[in-house]
Structures are given as C-alpha cells and as structure tokens.
Design an enzyme around this catalytic site. Sequence first.
Site, PDB file in Angstrom:
ATOM      1  N   LEU A 124       0.832  -1.198   0.000  1.00  0.00           N
ATOM      2  CA  LEU A 124       0.000   0.000   0.000  1.00  0.00           C
ATOM      3  C   LEU A 124       0.871   1.253   0.000  1.00  0.00           C
ATOM      4  O   LEU A 124       0.508   2.263  -0.607  1.00  0.00           O
ATOM      5  CB  LEU A 124      -0.944   0.004   1.200  1.00  0.00           C
ATOM      6  CG  LEU A 124      -1.888   1.210   1.258  1.00  0.00           C
ATOM      7  CD1 LEU A 124      -2.843   1.206   0.081  1.00  0.00           C
ATOM      8  CD2 LEU A 124      -2.658   1.238   2.570  1.00  0.00           C
ATOM      9  N   TYR A 125       2.008   1.192   0.684  1.00  0.00           N
ATOM     10  CA  TYR A 125       2.939   2.320   0.662  1.00  0.00           C
ATOM     11  C   TYR A 125       3.276   2.698  -0.773  1.00  0.00           C
ATOM     12  O   TYR A 125       3.174   3.867  -1.176  1.00  0.00           O
ATOM     13  CB  TYR A 125       4.204   1.960   1.437  1.00  0.00           C
ATOM     14  CG  TYR A 125       5.347   2.940   1.243  1.00  0.00           C
ATOM     15  CD1 TYR A 125       5.230   4.258   1.659  1.00  0.00           C
ATOM     16  CD2 TYR A 125       6.537   2.540   0.646  1.00  0.00           C
ATOM     17  CE1 TYR A 125       6.264   5.164   1.481  1.00  0.00           C
ATOM     18  CE2 TYR A 125       7.579   3.428   0.471  1.00  0.00           C
ATOM     19  CZ  TYR A 125       7.443   4.739   0.885  1.00  0.00           C
ATOM     20  OH  TYR A 125       8.473   5.628   0.701  1.00  0.00           O
ATOM     21  N   ALA A 126       3.661   1.713  -1.583  1.00  0.00           N
ATOM     22  CA  ALA A 126       4.010   1.973  -2.979  1.00  0.00           C
ATOM     23  C   ALA A 126       2.808   2.497  -3.751  1.00  0.00           C
ATOM     24  O   ALA A 126       2.936   3.410  -4.577  1.00  0.00           O
ATOM     25  CB  ALA A 126       4.539   0.700  -3.620  1.00  0.00           C
TER      26      ALA A 126
ATOM     27  N   THR B 223       0.314   4.272  -2.632  1.00  0.00           N
ATOM     28  CA  THR B 223       0.046   5.681  -2.308  1.00  0.00           C
ATOM     29  C   THR B 223       1.035   6.600  -3.005  1.00  0.00           C
ATOM     30  O   THR B 223       0.688   7.721  -3.411  1.00  0.00           O
ATOM     31  CB  THR B 223       0.081   5.939  -0.795  1.00  0.00           C
ATOM     32  OG1 THR B 223       1.381   5.636  -0.267  1.00  0.00           O
ATOM     33  CG2 THR B 223      -0.964   5.111  -0.065  1.00  0.00           C
ATOM     34  N   LYS B 224       2.268   6.155  -3.153  1.00  0.00           N
ATOM     35  CA  LYS B 224       3.264   6.994  -3.818  1.00  0.00           C
ATOM     36  C   LYS B 224       3.007   7.072  -5.327  1.00  0.00           C
ATOM     37  O   LYS B 224       3.223   8.118  -5.955  1.00  0.00           O
ATOM     38  CB  LYS B 224       4.672   6.464  -3.524  1.00  0.00           C
ATOM     39  CG  LYS B 224       5.115   6.702  -2.085  1.00  0.00           C
ATOM     40  CD  LYS B 224       5.142   8.181  -1.774  1.00  0.00           C
ATOM     41  CE  LYS B 224       5.767   8.497  -0.444  1.00  0.00           C
ATOM     42  NZ  LYS B 224       5.856   9.954  -0.209  1.00  0.00           N
TER      43      LYS B 224
END
Length: 331
Positions: free
Chosen positions: A151-153, A155-156
Amino acid sequence: MRILVTGAAGFIGAALCERLLARGDAVVGIDNLNDYYEVSLKEARLARLAPHANFEFRRLDIADREAMKRLFAETPFDVVVNLAAQAGVRYSVSHPEKYIDANLVGFGNVLEGCRHGGVKHLVYASTSSVYGLNSKLPFSEHDNVDHPVSLYAATKKANELMAHTYAHLFDLPCTGLRFFTVYGPWGRPDMSPFLFVRAMLAGEPIKVFNYGRMRRDFTYIDDIVEGVVRVIDRPPVRGGRPDTPAASSAPWRVYNIGNNRPVDLMRYIEVFERCLGVKAKLELLPMQPGDVEATAADIELLDEAVGFRPNTPLEEGVRRFVEWYRAYYRV
C-alpha cells in the site's frame, strides 16, 4: 527563496533543510513529530536547525486540512518540498489507515496549498517501491508502474498521478523523485543500518530476509540531498516532451535518484562487519510481504536534467553511518 519543507524533522527533510539554509534560502519546516520511531531523534535533528536565523519550525500535520489552509494563506512560498509521509513498506501491511491519511489526504492538502498559494515548483518524494513486480533491471522511469506490491508503494504512485493532474489543470510545476534505499547519519531507526548495527553490537542475530538473496541500490543521504537541491532549481515547463510514463506535455516530471550500483545483501552485511569489527550472526528468514527481491536505478534522466549522478561508495557511506551511530548513542 522561501521554501516549505514538509517532514522537516525526518531523515531526508532535516538534511535538506540544513543544505538549503547553508546556501541562503529561508526555510519553513513542518512536521507532526509522530511516534512511528523515537521522537527524540526527530527532536535532535530539529535542534541542529534551530540556531539558523532563516529557519522556522511549526508542528503541523499535513493531513489537517484547515491548518494547511492557514499555513499557505499566511505565508507565501516559492517552492514546496513534500517529504512528509508515512514511510515503511512492512508497516503498511498492518497500518493501512496511516498511509491513506498522510500519503493521500495529506498530499492532497499540499497540492491544494500549492495551487492556491501560487507556488512556482512542487518537489515531492516518491519511491523505488512503485516499480513493484517489475522484473527488468535497472528500473527506468519509462517503465510501467501499475503493479505495486504494498500500500505504501500504491500511495506513492497515486501521488505521482495526483501531481500530474494539478500540473495539467493548474499549471503547477511538479517533480517527483523516486528515492532508492536512502541511508546515512541521522537515518531512520526502522531501516537496516540501525537494525544491523544495534543487533551486531549487542551480539544478537540480524534478520536476513529471502535467505539473503536480495539486492538493493543503497543511496547515501548527501547524494539524495544534492539531487533534490538541483531539481528544486529546475522546475519542469509545459510542452516540449511527449506524454510518457517519465514525462508529459504538462509541467510534470519524475526522476529516479539511486546510486546506480546495486549491492548484494550479503556483501552489504560484510561491509558492516568490517566497519564494526564484529561478525554478524544471521537469522535467515523468508521474504516479507510487500517486499521485492532487487532494486536498481537507471539514472540517465536525472543526469540529463540536472547533471548529477550519485557517487558515494557504499564502504564510505557505511563508515560514516557507523561513526555517527557510535557517537550519537555513545557505544
């Protein structure tokens, strides 16, 4: 210039503020000082910036819409560098809500502030994690990045798309920077240099994921800051480039910033062993959810745009980190 740096108490944010102040810019730094890792380290970074007459710090969360509106209404900025985010691939598996709040809602507030505040250039942090399941190395900005594995990726990647929309609709120059595994003095305690040194000095095993079969493009903090500063001074312009994953007819660009010299994880550990004079005990483990086996940066577009290629050797960077760690923690 008057520059807003979000995430100013963070690893990259504090280092960038120091560099901008040294060259004569006026810097307003904001940070919410959350407890994702030890707040005392963030406060120590800020303490190094406080003596500068041209530095102002405000404790503020970019996800707070009204506070962000007030900030941009009260203070004009030439440039905004958005480094505030909830970081960490593995943490996003268990705490997705923090990434949605900081990286999506917060980034939307930054874009709105820039739009209405007449900001001349928005520079923002993306990540090498956007390359996700891509198997072709080195990773190029021309590659499709539609298959993130955390999810981090995701969002970026969303930040890059949101920035493009604002660049196209509102003529806001936006540059996204895909950082590759940043390390160095004053770094983040959740990353491998801290974890390895702390465990090795205590005689404890270090966790080695995917049984050591990993490669990373480790990039020293000074190289990251140099790249950011050069990009700040070269905002993209409308037109002149075809619409591709790397560029657009809108004033929007994305660049990799990596060392361009990927290193095997086991060699990386050997460098720490030499710098510490300690043999590492290894706890070999399977791959973590959301992680990838290898990263490597194609940096031709960065070099073409700003004439810079990261160049700090791993051995030198690790040595400086170990020296800082021993001095800061008195070990």
